[in-house]
Each structure stands twice: as C-alpha cells, then as structure tokens.
Motif scaffolding. Structure first.
Motif, PDB file in Angstrom:
ATOM      1  N   ARG A 219       0.833  -1.207   0.000  1.00  0.00           N
ATOM      2  CA  ARG A 219       0.000   0.000   0.000  1.00  0.00           C
ATOM      3  C   ARG A 219       0.863   1.251   0.000  1.00  0.00           C
ATOM      4  O   ARG A 219       0.481   2.282  -0.566  1.00  0.00           O
ATOM      5  CB  ARG A 219      -0.962  -0.025   1.193  1.00  0.00           C
ATOM      6  CG  ARG A 219      -2.108  -1.009   1.008  1.00  0.00           C
ATOM      7  CD  ARG A 219      -3.103  -1.015   2.156  1.00  0.00           C
ATOM      8  NE  ARG A 219      -4.220  -1.894   1.836  1.00  0.00           N
ATOM      9  CZ  ARG A 219      -5.404  -1.492   1.380  1.00  0.00           C
ATOM     10  NH1 ARG A 219      -5.625  -0.211   1.193  1.00  0.00           N
ATOM     11  NH2 ARG A 219      -6.360  -2.363   1.104  1.00  0.00           N
ATOM     12  N   PHE A 222       1.750   2.125  -3.522  1.00  0.00           N
ATOM     13  CA  PHE A 222       0.631   2.786  -4.225  1.00  0.00           C
ATOM     14  C   PHE A 222       0.688   4.294  -4.027  1.00  0.00           C
ATOM     15  O   PHE A 222       0.671   5.061  -4.995  1.00  0.00           O
ATOM     16  CB  PHE A 222      -0.704   2.228  -3.719  1.00  0.00           C
ATOM     17  CG  PHE A 222      -1.822   3.243  -3.705  1.00  0.00           C
ATOM     18  CD1 PHE A 222      -2.318   3.782  -4.874  1.00  0.00           C
ATOM     19  CD2 PHE A 222      -2.356   3.682  -2.493  1.00  0.00           C
ATOM     20  CE1 PHE A 222      -3.332   4.733  -4.861  1.00  0.00           C
ATOM     21  CE2 PHE A 222      -3.370   4.624  -2.458  1.00  0.00           C
ATOM     22  CZ  PHE A 222      -3.856   5.159  -3.653  1.00  0.00           C
ATOM     23  N   PHE A 245      -9.808   2.163   2.837  1.00  0.00           N
ATOM     24  CA  PHE A 245      -9.169   3.272   2.126  1.00  0.00           C
ATOM     25  C   PHE A 245      -8.328   4.090   3.111  1.00  0.00           C
ATOM     26  O   PHE A 245      -7.214   4.530   2.803  1.00  0.00           O
ATOM     27  CB  PHE A 245     -10.260   4.130   1.485  1.00  0.00           C
ATOM     28  CG  PHE A 245      -9.790   5.054   0.384  1.00  0.00           C
ATOM     29  CD1 PHE A 245      -8.457   5.178   0.030  1.00  0.00           C
ATOM     30  CD2 PHE A 245     -10.725   5.811  -0.315  1.00  0.00           C
ATOM     31  CE1 PHE A 245      -8.051   6.050  -0.994  1.00  0.00           C
ATOM     32  CE2 PHE A 245     -10.335   6.678  -1.329  1.00  0.00           C
ATOM     33  CZ  PHE A 245      -9.000   6.787  -1.665  1.00  0.00           C
ATOM     34  N   ASN A 248      -4.428   3.886   4.384  1.00  0.00           N
ATOM     35  CA  ASN A 248      -3.308   4.620   3.794  1.00  0.00           C
ATOM     36  C   ASN A 248      -2.902   5.806   4.656  1.00  0.00           C
ATOM     37  O   ASN A 248      -2.048   6.601   4.247  1.00  0.00           O
ATOM     38  CB  ASN A 248      -3.685   5.112   2.393  1.00  0.00           C
ATOM     39  CG  ASN A 248      -3.873   3.978   1.410  1.00  0.00           C
ATOM     40  OD1 ASN A 248      -2.929   3.284   1.067  1.00  0.00           O
ATOM     41  ND2 ASN A 248      -5.109   3.772   0.963  1.00  0.00           N
ATOM     42  N   GLY A 315     -11.698   6.747  -4.665  1.00  0.00           N
ATOM     43  CA  GLY A 315     -11.901   5.300  -4.628  1.00  0.00           C
ATOM     44  C   GLY A 315     -13.208   4.962  -3.953  1.00  0.00           C
ATOM     45  O   GLY A 315     -14.012   5.837  -3.646  1.00  0.00           O
ATOM     46  N   LEU A 338      -9.102   5.297  -8.467  1.00  0.00           N
ATOM     47  CA  LEU A 338      -8.522   4.163  -7.747  1.00  0.00           C
ATOM     48  C   LEU A 338      -9.500   3.000  -7.727  1.00  0.00           C
ATOM     49  O   LEU A 338     -10.631   3.132  -7.267  1.00  0.00           O
ATOM     50  CB  LEU A 338      -8.166   4.569  -6.316  1.00  0.00           C
ATOM     51  CG  LEU A 338      -7.766   3.445  -5.361  1.00  0.00           C
ATOM     52  CD1 LEU A 338      -6.483   2.760  -5.822  1.00  0.00           C
ATOM     53  CD2 LEU A 338      -7.617   3.969  -3.938  1.00  0.00           C
ATOM     54  N   GLY A 340      -9.767  -0.458  -5.915  1.00  0.00           N
ATOM     55  CA  GLY A 340      -9.129  -1.205  -4.847  1.00  0.00           C
ATOM     56  C   GLY A 340     -10.150  -1.700  -3.849  1.00  0.00           C
ATOM     57  O   GLY A 340     -11.318  -1.313  -3.881  1.00  0.00           O
ATOM     58  N   ASN A 346      -5.459  -3.439  -5.995  1.00  0.00           N
ATOM     59  CA  ASN A 346      -5.219  -2.008  -6.139  1.00  0.00           C
ATOM     60  C   ASN A 346      -4.709  -1.733  -7.539  1.00  0.00           C
ATOM     61  O   ASN A 346      -3.780  -2.390  -8.012  1.00  0.00           O
ATOM     62  CB  ASN A 346      -4.198  -1.532  -5.105  1.00  0.00           C
ATOM     63  CG  ASN A 346      -3.882  -0.049  -5.207  1.00  0.00           C
ATOM     64  OD1 ASN A 346      -3.321   0.420  -6.187  1.00  0.00           O
ATOM     65  ND2 ASN A 346      -4.222   0.690  -4.161  1.00  0.00           N
ATOM     66  N   CYS A 347      -5.345  -0.767  -8.201  1.00  0.00           N
ATOM     67  CA  CYS A 347      -4.893  -0.306  -9.506  1.00  0.00           C
ATOM     68  C   CYS A 347      -5.448   1.098  -9.681  1.00  0.00           C
ATOM     69  O   CYS A 347      -6.568   1.398  -9.240  1.00  0.00           O
ATOM     70  CB  CYS A 347      -5.399  -1.231 -10.616  1.00  0.00           C
ATOM     71  SG  CYS A 347      -4.654  -0.927 -12.233  1.00  0.00           S
ATOM     72  N   HIS A 348      -4.678   2.001 -10.295  1.00  0.00           N
ATOM     73  CA  HIS A 348      -5.158   3.377 -10.422  1.00  0.00           C
ATOM     74  C   HIS A 348      -4.664   4.001 -11.721  1.00  0.00           C
ATOM     75  O   HIS A 348      -3.722   3.506 -12.352  1.00  0.00           O
ATOM     76  CB  HIS A 348      -4.713   4.220  -9.226  1.00  0.00           C
ATOM     77  CG  HIS A 348      -3.225   4.327  -9.071  1.00  0.00           C
ATOM     78  ND1 HIS A 348      -2.470   5.243  -9.756  1.00  0.00           N
ATOM     79  CD2 HIS A 348      -2.351   3.617  -8.307  1.00  0.00           C
ATOM     80  CE1 HIS A 348      -1.197   5.102  -9.424  1.00  0.00           C
ATOM     81  NE2 HIS A 348      -1.092   4.114  -8.545  1.00  0.00           N
TER      82      HIS A 348
END
Length: 561
Positions: A219, A222, A245, A248, A315, A338, A340, A346-348
C-alpha cells in the motif's frame, strides 16, 4: 493471540519482496520512529485541535502503549478501535503498533451489534471507543455487550474528562502513563499488524488481516507512485482512517512516507473545502459522492480559494467520466481513479490529465497494474486454481502482490472461496486487460439484479446513467418484485432542481446502446445519497427506500424489453 491469522501466500514470495526492497521489511512503529528521528519537528497531524509534531505524537503513542501494556495487552492481541478521524485515532494506531498488537479499526457510526460481531469473531481483548460522537455513545454501547464477548476484557473510553461510562477505562488516564520503562516490540514484518473491515456483500462484514510489509510496502508503494517529487505528502483524508481506504493514513502516509495527516472528525463539503484552503494538502482522498458534493459547493461559489493539490484520489466506487472531467477543472490537478478493496487489489489511473474513459471501450479504466503493489490478471471464475482467460476477454479480476493480505479473519470458508491455492485473491469483480495493459472493470459477479431469471449488473447501468447531463450522482439497486423477482431502481441526485424523469433516463440509455431489459424500472430522486460510516453509498438504505412500501411517489414502471 488466540485467533489464527495465517499467511496464504508462499513465505518465499513474501521474502523475495523484502529482499528486493519492494517492502521495507520493518514493523510499522520502527518505520515511524525512523521518520521521527530524521525530522522530529515535522507536523504529523493537523486536526480540530491544531498541530501535532512527530515527536509529540511519538510520546503520546508511547504513553498509551505503556498504559495498555499495564492492562495486560500484549503482542499479538487484537484490539478494536472505534474513533473518529483525529489525533486519538492516530495515537491508538501507533501505540498498538509499538505493542506489536493487531489493530482492528472500524468507523464510528457502526451499530453496536455490528461492532460486537467484529470484536467477537476477531477475539479482541480490548476496544478503544469514543465516549460520544455525533449522538453515538460507542463506549457505553460496547460495555453493555461485554457479556456476549468472552474474550473482551477492557473497554477504553475516549473523550473529555468525566465522560467515560462506569466500567470503562478513560483514555486520558492511560495517556498519563510514564513511558520511560516501556520497550517497543519488534514483530516480524510479515506478521499481522492490522485487520481491515470490508463492506462487501456478505451477511457480516469481512475482516482481512494485513502484515506490516503489506501495509507499508504494497500500500505504501501505491501512494508513493502518486508523489512525483518524493517529498513527504500532506494528505487530506475525507474517508475515515478506520476504513480500508483510510489504512493509507498512519501506516502509509506517516510510517512509510513521513508525511502529514490532515483530518476532519466528520465530513462535510464545506469543512473539506475549508481544509483544502487552510492547510494546502498535496493529496485529497475521498469517494466519488464526497467529491461531487464538494463540486456542488464550488459551483455555488463562496468558498475560499485554494492551492491546487498534486492529486485528488477517488476510490470506493466507480468514478464516471463527467465527474472526473469536472473535478480536474475545479481542483486544477489530476484526478486519480482508484480501483481497490480491503480484499487485496489495487490499480489506479495515475497522475495523468487525460480522461479515464470516453473512448467507447467497455467498463471503467482503472489504469495499468503495478507489480510493486499488486499483479493483476484475468481468470476463469469459480476455479480453485488460477486459470487465465485469453487476452482481451472478460473474466474475474484476480490479484497477488506485496499488498496481498494474509487471510480472512476467523472465516476459512472465505479463504476457500476467495483465495486460490497459491495465494491469488479472487475479487468477485469482472474485467479485462486491453492490448495496452490497461485494466478495465466491467462489473461484479455477485452484485447482480436477477430480473425474471436474467442478470443485470447495477455497475454497468450506473456508468451509463452517470453520463446523463442532468445526473450528478447515481446508484442502482435491486428491489423485490412478486412477478419478476427483482426490478432495477435508479437512485439519482440531479444536478439542479429539474430532475430527469424515468422516461428521459431510459431514452438516454437507448442512445448509449444499453439493452432495454437492463433499464431501470423505478426512480428515486434524492437531494444527496445516504452514506455508510465508511463513506460509501448506503445501498441497503437505498434498497429499503425503493421498496413499494416505502416509495410513495414511485415513477410508473418502464416497459420491459
């Protein structure tokens, strides 16, 4: 620790990421201490009480850790945390990390029964809860349920002096503990540090165990990819730190990147815009509904001018093209879409100024997967072993990488259902990977409305309705129907007073090429969407409001195609 938190990934794979430097291979508190030593006077937290520097935050965390240790809380114990965004939540995060305990944060506003379910299944030995927050008395509510929680020994009440209910330990008293003799634990970075709570479609919220390396490493990578100059970020968290979320926050923004947390104890668009102007965050993290509410206030005028942040990171639910375009203009920065979840994906879209969609391809673009965060592939649904589909074909999105969690907590059935034999996470989402390597999210395997035996993906319909010029926000839900089993209802927040009719929305879907059988058959117009404690649209409330008994001014049914 009594609850079993085992790792479903091969140990050699975890070690490879540490040896290669993809993960820092230090526990969260040791990472934080390194940041504190390097820059002791940097601001760690900005909240309603003002500023708190790294050194002052560290001392408070050590005091609390020593106090909790005196209550018999040890390394490996699970401790629940139900606190609003603010310094107390961050202090609790760091104190539990220093103890080597496993934090189980969940947002304020969750009912006592749901909180009790989380604490019971995780075998939590203690919980730190707010004495009072916006009419909720979480500490007292949890005290009343202790007879149902055999592992729970202690309720710690956070609030002003004299507000702790009888039987609870005041947080303020623990914070006065002398930390001189406290020695922080040094847990294995590949062991559990935090349990994330997922607001999925299970009957009870899923709990997912994450290691120190998965949080600070996977994370952390990211967020690192969204820091172009490498300087410590200044992150305005509109979502609860206790949400997936929000993980983070302390582990990533502070411990991994040495940044600053800008926190609101309760989201309102006015407070968010004020914080944006007053504190100049580099990153704003929220869900689409929050961003849309801020955009409405910006359009109304009267807000203070602000310095454009580095990025607005969105997200929690799909981000439509219209909102992304409007937000880029209003905030003067890239808007990061985002994709995720707490389950380990997770991909953005990254720090680009281009539109995430609008080229006619299916689904919503989620960017190109980063193997330093999570390798993502497309697999045949429902198989225990990983079987990939051919390129460009829709299948189930699966993920495995440095941010992959250990396991589901006290739920071997979920481990069996959502993890492959070699540790890949089955997301339950449908998607494909384009020729250029872009992941596109098409819908969900489980989140379907079954109308007369035919499946409808609410996410697919939401994407198309969001493109209507009169729609500000939209969520689609299924409502029971005695004839068809279920019918699709569209819950719409209009852009202005002139709300679109159901017929206008269906005509728009015709122009977008959506099959008539997928058109909504009921319409609920709202001034704003109800949100869950985690900040996501509350589909359960919307579904209830759309039932024939609740909806008194329902639009007539559209023709069925």
């Amino acid at each position: 620790m009594t609850v079993a938190l085992h790792d479903l990934l091969p140990a050699t794979l975890r070690r490879t990421w540490a040896v290669e430097g993809t993960c820092p291979d230090l526990d969260l508190y040791s990472l934080y201490r390194a940041r504190q030593i390097a820059d002791p006077h940097r601001t760690a937290v900005l909240d309603g009480k003002g500023k708190l520097c790294y050194t002052a935050l560290d001392r408070k965390a050590r005091c609390l850790a020593a106090g909790l240790s005196g209550l018999g809380i040890h390394a490996g114990d699970v401790v629940g945390v139900q606190l609003p965004n603010g310094r107390d939540a961050v202090i609790a995060d760091l104190a539990l990390a220093a103890l080597g305990a496993v934090a189980l944060p969940f947002p304020v506003g969750r009912g006592g029964r749901e909180a009790a379910s989380l604490l019971r299944r995780s075998e939590a030995v203690a919980v730190i809860a707010a004495a009072e927050h916006r009419g909720n008395h979480h500490a007292a509510d949890l005290l009343a349920l202790t007879d149902e929680l055999p592992a729970l020994r202690t309720v710690v009440s956070a609030g002003p002096a004299g507000t702790a209910p009888q039987g609870a330990v005041p947080l303020s008293a623990l914070m006065r503990t002398d930390p001189k003799t406290f020695v922080p634990a040094r847990p294995d970075p590949d062991t559990a540090a935090r349990i994330l709570v997922s607001s999925g479609s299970e009957s009870e919220p899923k709990m997912v165990a994450y290691s120190h390396n998965a949080l600070a490493g996977g994370r952390g990578n990211f967020l690192g990819s969204l820091i172009p100059d490498g300087r410590p970020p200044r992150c305005l968290f509109l979502v609860p730190l206790a949400s997936a979320f929000g993980s983070n926050g302390t582990p990533v923004t502070l411990a991994r990147h040495g940044g600053t947390l800008v926190l609101l104890d309760h989201f309102t668009p006015e407070a968010a815009l004020e914080a944006l102007a007053a504190h100049e965050p580099t990153h704003v993290l929220g869900v689409p509904t929050m961003i849309r509410m801020m955009l409405d206030r910006i359009a109304e005028g009267g807000h203070r001018t602000f310095t454009p942040p580095t990025a607005v990171v969105v997200g929690g639910s799909p981000l439509d093209e219209a909102t992304a375009t409007e937000a880029r203009l209003a905030f003067g920065c890239p808007v990061v879409n985002l994709y995720g979840s707490a389950d380990g994906v997770n991909c953005h879209t990254g720090l680009t100024h281009g539109s995430p969609d609008g080229d006619g391809r299916p689904g919503i673009a989620a960017g190109q997967p980063d193997p330093r965060v999570a390798d993502i592939r497309i697999a045949v649904p429902g198989t225990r072993e990983l079987r990939e589909v051919s390129g460009g074909t829709v299948g189930e999105i699966v993920a495995r990488g440095p941010m992959t969690p250990l396991c589901y907590v006290a739920a071997p059935d979920l481990d069996t259902r959502y993890r492959t034999e070699d540790g890949w996470v089955r997301t339950g989402d449908l998607g494909l990977i384009d020729d250029d390597g872009t992941l596109r999210v098409v819908g969900r395997l489980k989140d379907v409305v079954i109308r007369g035996g035919a499946n409808i993906s609410p996410a697919e319909v939401e994407v198309e309705l969001a493109a209507h010029p009169a729609v500000r926000d939209v969520v689609c839900v299924g409502v029971p129907d005695p004839l068809m089993g279920e019918r699709l209802a569209a819950c719409v927040v209009p852009r202005d007073e002139a709300a679109p009719t159901l017929e206008e929305l269906c005509a728009h879907l015709d122009t977008r090429g959506l099959e008539r059988r997928k058109h909504p058959e009921r319409l609920l117009v709202l001034s704003e969407l109800p949100l869950t404690p985690a900040g996501k649209p509350d589909r359960a409330v919307l579904r209830e409001r759309c039932t024939p008994q609740a909806e008194r001014q329902q639009q007539p049914l559209a023709s069925a195609g």
